[in-house]
Enzyme design. Structure first.
Site, short mmCIF file in Angstrom:
data_model
loop_
_atom_site.label_atom_id
_atom_site.label_comp_id
_atom_site.label_asym_id
_atom_site.label_seq_id
_atom_site.Cartn_x
_atom_site.Cartn_y
_atom_site.Cartn_z
N LYS A 289 0.85 -1.19 0.00
CA LYS A 289 0.00 0.00 0.00
C LYS A 289 0.89 1.24 0.00
O LYS A 289 1.85 1.34 0.76
CB LYS A 289 -0.91 -0.02 1.23
N GLU A 375 -18.98 -6.91 10.88
CA GLU A 375 -19.92 -6.21 11.75
C GLU A 375 -20.91 -7.16 12.41
O GLU A 375 -21.30 -6.95 13.58
CB GLU A 375 -20.67 -5.14 10.95
N ARG A 403 -25.06 -3.58 8.42
CA ARG A 403 -24.69 -4.95 8.07
C ARG A 403 -24.90 -5.90 9.25
O ARG A 403 -24.92 -7.11 9.06
CB ARG A 403 -23.23 -4.99 7.62
#
Length: 642
Positions: A289, A375, A403
């Site tokens: 990244k 979640e 969610r």
């Protein structure tokens, strides 16, 4: 002075089809130009930087090998899609990213045919790719021109249960599809859990390293003309030799690990996959990244999300804060409560920094749990913590809490377990747009029996609501607060638990009452000042609670005024709807009360600044002023008719 880089090859690309005419050597140069263009664009607009830099070579290779948009390329989360947008005919608008009327910061089907599936949240790409693959297999897709389906999913997103559900189904159906596991050891925060450990073993384990050394040594002893061919063969053999047992057991052909920044290797393997794959394939690609931009590589979060910045130094041009952010106020209040009560624990779903639980973790690491992008698990895990005698604060963004709704109903509310839901990013959040807007939590929580729902009008109220949640053991309780800095009120030294279901009066007035729920109180007060100049002095109250309602306060406001206006940063079906039901059940409308409810409109609002989004929603101070004048005009007209 323009910071636009010199990009002679990129200037020749108006669509991915143009890439077919480039040699591999030219594609390597093009990758560097694409990286520089991405850095330059985001330096002007802000946005997600590190994720896109990590997939420059992968993005280029996918578009060069596959035939998009006929081949459907699906980006999980899609915050890494800026290079994809540059290559797919949107370079001329790339400096409008995340601005009103500009490009979305995520993939968006209405924006381009190259955005095969919209995103903005996590772990959905494999399901979507499988759906496209099955549509093709059923014979409907050829008419629509659908070819291959390719999902690009990060290792962080792979912690989401939906990704495993899709892997399981895809392995069963055996449809031809490609899953690219973009393994950069980091989503927004470092990944957690057994999956991260497993992936790490795949590319750092002794067998893989030994095989690489043996293959490299063997190639070195070959005659010169054969070395290049042998190197390519070695790479291909290496990738099928080092197996991902778990993925293979799920029915996928596993290839990897692959160096995601070695464009030659990517092109070779993707071409082989496109030519020979017959069923589901998983390519394990290792990336970094922030690759290729030193400030991003050095940053702790790899420049996940940035404001406008100086390219030379990486220094971000942030507006100085006048008040602490709501998120930091929440974190500090929770830390203070945890010092006094050892049962207080924090739970988050891969968002420790965004929810402030990173600060809590620094002080109480043993009481902080990051469950990954999961979640549903976070909610049920919190429910059992509560059943076990702890005081869990489940800190999740409003838009992501959706969610876990089934778990909120079944595992928390029905069992009346005292889970404390700290709901960050309530209301309209700005540049991330509709996928991140916290529009619906009031409605979907306030309809649950036994649920307490609060909203902070300012940062001081937030401190008191944290204390209220700690003290509440009778069932689930939630409090919501917006993104960004507070309004600058003085913070209390210690939070004081509020009386459940009781609001507060802000000021007494006449004729019209405004009942606020949440962080629009500042705009309500600004509207009141403007109305005062017109000789109108509204009564203002802050409800604090959407569930249970302060019935005494609401009925008094209704009976003592000609008109009542509620305002909330949520959709229809929330606070205002509950107030309307209360008024109807008590026959208040029979007396001629003029009632209006200011809520978010029944539409998804595109990305813009928060102020612009609230202007679109007609919920800023001028809109509140106009609503008061409108309802009083209606009241005067009714009086004349009478």
């Amino acid at each position: 002075m323009s910071n636009r880089p010199v990009t002679p090859l990129l200037d020749r690309v108006s669509s991915p089809a143009d890439l077919k005419g480039f040699s591999d050597a030219e594609l390597r140069q093009l990758a560097e130009e694409l990286r520089q263009e991405t850095i330059a664009a985001v330096s002007e607009t802000g946005g997600h930087l590190g994720a896109g830099l990590g997939v420059i070579e992968l993005t280029l290779a996918l578009h060069a090998v596959f035939d998009t948009p006929r081949d459907r390329l699906i980006w999980d989360v899609s915050h890494q899609c800026y290079p994809h947008k540059i290559l797919t005919g949107r370079r001329d608008r790339i400096r409008t990213l995340r601005q009103k009327g500009g490009l979305s910061g995520f993939t968006k089907r209405s924006e381009s045919e190259y955005d095969a599936f919209g995103a903005g949240h996590s772990s959905t790409s494999i399901s979507a790719a499988l759906g496209y693959a099955v549509a093709r297999d059923l014979g409907t897709a050829p008419e629509a021109g659908v070819g291959d389906a390719i999902a690009v999913i990060g290792d962080g997103a792979l912690t989401g249960g939906m990704a495993f559900e899709a892997l399981n189904h895809a392995g069963h159906l055996k449809s031809r599809m490609v899953v690219i596991l973009n393994d950069n050891e980091m989503s927004i925060a470092p990944p957690v859990g057994a999956m991260s450990t497993y992936l790490n073993r795949l590319y750092t384990g002794a067998p893989f390293q030994e095989f690489k050394a043996i293959a490299k040594g063997a190639v070195r002893h070959l005659p010169g003309p054969l070395q290049e061919s042998a190197k390519r063969a070695k790479d291909l053999i290496k990738h099928v030799t080092v197996g991902g047992t778990m993925f293979e057991e799920l029915g996928f052909s596993y290839v990897g690990p692959i160096d995601g920044h070695d464009l030659d290797q990517l092109l070779s393997i993707l071409r082989t996959v496109k030519t020979r794959a017959t069923g589901p394939m998983l390519l394990h690609v290792i990336t970094q990244k922030g690759k290729g931009y030193a400030p991003a590589e050095a940053a702790a979060d790899r420049c996940h999300g940035v404001s406008r910045f100086d390219i030379a130094t990486g220094e971000q041009k942030k507006t100085p804060a006048n008040a602490p952010s709501y998120t930091k106020v929440f974190a500090n209040a929770l830390i203070a409560e945890a010092r006094a009560d050892r049962k207080v624990v924090g739970v988050t779903a891969a968002m420790p920094d965004g929810t402030g639980l990173n600060l809590f973790a620094e002080r109480f690491p043993e009481r902080t749990f990051d469950v990954g992008i999961a979640e549903q698990h976070a909610v049920t895990f919190s429910a059992a913590l509560a059943a076990g005698g702890q005081k869990p604060f489940c800190a999740i963004y409003s838009t992501f809490l959706q969610r876990g709704y089934d778990q909120i109903v079944h595992d928390v509310a029905i069992q009346r377990l005292p889970v404390r839901f700290a709901i960050d990013r309530a209301g309209l959040v700005g540049a991330d747009g509709a996928t991140h807007a916290g529009s619906y939590d009031i409605a979907f929580l306030a309809n649950l029996p036994g649920m307490v729902v609060m909203a902070a009008a300012d940062e001081a109220e937030l401190v008191h609501m944290v204390a209220t949640a700690v003290a509440h053991d009778e069932g689930p309780i939630a409090f919501r607060f917006p993104r960004g800095e507070g309004v600058g009120v003085e913070l209390p030294e210690k939070g004081v638990p509020l009386e459940i279901g009781k609001g507060r009066m802000i000021r007494e007035g006449s004729r019209v009452a405004i009942l606020n729920f949440g962080a629009r109180l500042k705009e309500v007060n600004e509207a009141a000042q403007a109305l005062a100049a017109k000789g109108i002095t509204p009564t203002i109250a802050d409800a604090r609670f959407a569930k249970p309602l302060d019935e005494e306060l609401i009925l008094r406001l209704a009976r003592d005024h000609e008109a009542l206006i509620t305002i909330e940063e949520g959709a229809v079906g929330g606070f205002g709807s509950h107030v309307a039901h209360l008024l109807a059940e008590n026959g208040i409308f029979d007396s001629g009360l003029k009632y209006r409810s200011m809520v978010l409109p029944d539409t998804f609002i595109d990305h813009a600044s928060p102020a612009d989004m609230y202007a679109s929603a007609k919920m800023n101070a001028p809109d509140i002023e106009a609503k008061v004048l409108e309802v009083l005009d209606a009241s005067d007209a009714a009086a004349k008719r009478a």
